[in-house]
Write a protein that holds these residues in place. Structure first.
Motif, short mmCIF file in Angstrom:
data_model
loop_
_atom_site.label_atom_id
_atom_site.label_comp_id
_atom_site.label_asym_id
_atom_site.label_seq_id
_atom_site.Cartn_x
_atom_site.Cartn_y
_atom_site.Cartn_z
N HIS A 86 0.81 -1.02 -0.06
CA HIS A 86 -0.03 0.04 -0.16
C HIS A 86 1.04 1.37 -0.02
O HIS A 86 1.46 1.53 1.02
CB HIS A 86 -0.83 -0.04 1.35
N TYR A 87 0.93 1.73 -1.23
CA TYR A 87 2.06 2.91 -1.09
C TYR A 87 1.34 4.32 -1.05
O TYR A 87 1.93 5.41 -1.01
CB TYR A 87 2.56 3.17 -2.73
N GLY A 88 0.12 4.27 -0.54
CA GLY A 88 -0.60 5.50 -0.36
C GLY A 88 -0.49 6.49 -1.15
O GLY A 88 -0.93 6.37 -2.47
N ASP A 89 0.00 7.79 -0.61
CA ASP A 89 -0.03 8.89 -1.59
C ASP A 89 0.96 8.79 -2.90
O ASP A 89 0.79 9.46 -3.77
CB ASP A 89 0.33 9.98 -0.86
N TRP A 90 1.79 7.80 -2.75
CA TRP A 90 2.65 7.55 -4.05
C TRP A 90 2.12 6.76 -5.00
O TRP A 90 2.69 6.82 -6.29
CB TRP A 90 4.01 6.74 -3.32
N SER A 91 1.04 6.31 -4.69
CA SER A 91 0.25 5.40 -5.60
C SER A 91 -0.11 6.30 -6.92
O SER A 91 -0.58 7.26 -6.91
CB SER A 91 -1.11 4.69 -5.11
N PHE A 116 5.05 4.34 3.89
CA PHE A 116 4.72 5.45 2.59
C PHE A 116 3.51 6.38 3.39
O PHE A 116 2.82 5.76 3.89
CB PHE A 116 4.25 4.51 1.68
N PRO A 117 3.50 7.78 2.96
CA PRO A 117 2.51 8.43 3.40
C PRO A 117 1.09 8.12 3.01
O PRO A 117 0.82 7.81 1.85
CB PRO A 117 2.79 9.69 2.81
N GLY A 118 0.29 7.98 3.89
CA GLY A 118 -1.02 7.48 3.64
C GLY A 118 -0.96 5.96 3.35
O GLY A 118 -2.11 5.40 2.89
N GLY A 119 -0.06 5.27 3.44
CA GLY A 119 -0.05 3.92 3.08
C GLY A 119 0.46 3.14 4.35
O GLY A 119 0.07 3.38 5.46
N GLU A 120 1.41 2.14 4.01
CA GLU A 120 1.99 0.99 4.91
C GLU A 120 3.44 1.23 5.17
O GLU A 120 4.03 1.71 4.09
CB GLU A 120 1.32 -0.16 4.81
#
Length: 233
Positions: A86-91, A116-120
């Motif tokens: 879950h890359y969060g904001d990097w996705s 990852f910001p907003g991720g895991e």
């Protein structure tokens, strides 16, 4: 215990676009990825498979489809824990632009500290993936015997983290591992230790040809490709 065959999904549209897909919906295999998936049944033709387990993401389901069509009796199971990091904001962002993010240096050199910001975090990614493999090993052995082999279709960073665990490597070293799209990695688990039998095997040595710095990391640039990359051209 069971022998696990890990298959990274075939080359995707995100791979060729240089985009970090993560869990972004609608990412499918590109033309080459579909051809790689079509070749998978022949590559595994001599291997008896007790079951197939897949990440829920479309590119993994598409990769296993030809194998399932060739083996109508092969049961398919979906496993959330082997889904992409879950890359969060990097996705959905370009890998080329992510290379300038301060966090990327941590991802490359100290991944056990990367979240990852907003991720895991990468630690959480590895923990869930390894837990899933251990659970499926026990289930496959219970249902099919200790000599059973099964296939699991997942993603580059997930497979690298499982290999690192099997080799007793710290997560901070896992970026030294590389797996091409639709490559096969095999791990035989025993009561006392795992044995790595194959790593990123495509049967194609074209990926060993130096490619220069393509702007998305990799062996030639000195950085690992987050998400796994598109493989050889």
């Amino acid at each position: 215990m069971a022998t696990l065959i890990l298959v990274r999904h075939g080359r995707s549209t995100a791979n060729t676009a240089g985009v970090l897909a993560g869990w972004t919906p609608g990412v499918h295999l590109d033309e080459r990825g579909a051809a790689q998936a079509a070749a998978l049944p022949q590559r595994l033709a001599g291997v008896p498979l007790a079951a197939a387990v897949t990440s829920p993401l479309e590119r993994c389901l598409q990769t296993l489809r030809p194998l399932l069509d060739a083996r109508p009796g092969l049961a398919l199971h979906t496993e959330e824990r082997i889904g992409e990091c879950h890359y969060g904001d990097w996705s959905g962002r370009k890998l080329a632009e992510l290379a300038d993010e301060p966090l990327m240096e941590v991802v490359q050199h100290h991944p056990s500290a990367a979240a990852f910001p907003g991720g895991e975090s990468m630690r959480a990614m590895q923990a869930r993936a390894v837990e899933a493999v251990r659970d499926w090993n026990a289930r496959i052995e219970s249902e099919h015997g200790e000599d059973a082999t099964y296939v699991m279709c997942s993603h580059g960073d997930i497979i690298k983290s499982v290999v690192a665990d099997a080799l007793g490597m710290h997560l901070d070293v896992f970026q030294r591992i590389h797996v091409e799209p639709c490559s096969v990695t095999a791990i035989r688990y025993t009561r006392t230790r795992p044995f790595l039998l194959r790593l990123g095997d495509t049967g194609d040595f074209g990926s060993l040809v130096p490619r220069g710095n393509a702007g998305e990391g990799g062996a030639d640039s000195g950085d690992a490709v987050v998400g796994g990359g598109a493989g050889a051209p």
